[in-house]
Design an enzyme around this catalytic site. Structure first.
Site, PDB file in Angstrom:
ATOM      1  N   SER A   1       0.637  -1.169   0.124  1.00 44.88           N
ATOM      2  CA  SER A   1      -0.156   0.066  -0.572  1.00 44.88           C
ATOM      3  C   SER A   1       0.787   1.103  -0.449  1.00 44.88           C
ATOM      4  CB  SER A   1      -0.561   0.238   1.032  1.00 44.88           C
ATOM      5  OG  SER A   1      -1.256   1.225   1.324  1.00 44.88           O
TER       6      SER A   1
ATOM      7  N   TYR B   1      -2.356   0.061   9.988  1.00 47.77           N
ATOM      8  CA  TYR B   1      -3.069  -0.524   8.566  1.00 47.77           C
ATOM      9  C   TYR B   1      -1.542  -0.599   8.058  1.00 47.77           C
ATOM     10  CZ  TYR B   1      -4.375  -1.192   3.540  1.00 47.77           C
ATOM     11  OH  TYR B   1      -4.691  -2.038   1.591  1.00 47.77           O
TER      12      TYR B   1
END
Length: 334
Positions: A126, A151
């Site tokens: 990501s 995350y």
């Protein structure tokens, strides 16, 4: 070839599965169909992939025996690992969900690849791993040691775990740092989906950091093209590479990390204006401060990916937003 696609009922996973089947490959897709957002949308995505080459199995990544059995039974050639507990903001309040899906789940996939001689593992990282980085555009040669959400920390951990398996067991791994993917069949927790829903209902939309944000919005078809192309670019060992002189995006092991994005950041307010234009409705805006875990801007340097694959995004924001709106109106009959 025979592919395992994890997160096959997800936004990107369903699109990748559909494309691979269209190219003549066999695809086994797995997903745990959790209720992070409406499960009906996940089922409808799966219906899109009804193809003789596609098999769906409901399975949780954290099910160690289940994943091990799947690899032993199916004999995959390659793996595209897209399943994860998504969302930066959700990780603030639900941290344990990220440990199960993103850490344990990633490890079960690595173990399957190790024991069954998988040709190539491509997995989702990501853009959030860039964290506190401020130099633009984000380059895979940059340090990513300061994530600002759990995350992001799990995605950085995925890259570290992949490198370990590439080094120890020779598993060829490629990590893709995704930059704000959007388009038809997207996730309801993403800005475009939430904004469209609110504007049509006449509700106000929350615009964070008073709208002073930039995102490298990347259309789903461009993302799928990049994933499919990179599958054929299998990392090899580079015995001349050293930590001191080499990029952290590569290694002496068969390991590689790429950015996959549009390479052209867009102002959030311009994105909203594109949506207003597509809907023919002016949004009521509720300007808010920056949210914990958010970053001011994302901007991908995709030169390495372009060099390796010829990947170059084709869809601009106005075209992509219009395609999403057309899909949304048709899907929800509005």
């Amino acid at each position: 070839m025979k592919y395992l696609v994890t997160g096959a009922a997800g936004f990107i996973g369903s699109a990748v599965s559909e494309r691979l089947c269209a190219l003549g490959h066999k695809v086994v897709g797995i997903d745990n169909l959790n209720d992070y957002y409406q499960v009906s949308l996940k089922h409808d995505r799966l219906k899109r992939i009804e193809h003789e080459h596609f098999t769906f199995i409901e399975l949780d990544l954290a099910d160690r025996e289940g994943i091990a059995g799947l690899f032993a039974e199916q004999k995959f050639d390659r793996v595209i690992h897209l399943a994860a507990q998504a969302g930066v903001r959700y990780s603030i309040d639900n941290p344990m969900a990220y440990a199960d899906s993103n850490l344990v789940g990633h490890l079960t996939i690595l173990e399957g690849c190790r024991h069954h001689k998988i040709q190539h593992l491509v997995y989702a990282s990501s853009s959030s791993v860039y964290g506190l980085n401020q130099k633009m555009p984000f380059d895979t040669a940059d340090s990513v040691d300061h994530p600002i959400s759990l995350y992001a920390a799990t995605k950085k951990s995925n890259e570290l775990m992949a490198h370990t398996y590439s080094h120890l067991y020779g598993v060829p791994t490629t990590g893709l740092r995704f930059f704000t993917v959007y388009g038809p069949w997207g996730r309801p927790d993403m800005a475009l989906f939430k904004f469209t829903n609110a504007i049509i209902k006449g509700d106000s939309i929350d615009v964070y950091n008073n709208g002073d944000m930039r995102r490298d919005f990347t259309y789903i078809d461009d993302i799928v093209e990049g994933i499919v192309r990179i599958q054929d670019v299998i990392p090899e060992k580079n015995i001349d590479w050293t930590v001191e002189q080499g990029s952290p995006a590569t290694s002496s092991a068969p390991y590689k990390v790429y950015n996959i994005g549009n390479g052209s950041p867009v102002k959030l307010m311009d994105y909203i204006e594109s949506l207003e234009s597509s809907l023919g409705i002016e949004a009521k805006k509720n300007f808010m401060p920056m949210q914990p875990g958010d970053v001011y801007a994302t901007y991908a340097d995709t030169a390495d990916l372009f060099k390796a694959t010829g990947y170059k995004p084709q869809v601009n924001v106005r075209e992509g937003v219009q395609a999403f709106v057309d899909w949304y109106k048709d899907y929800f009959k509005v």
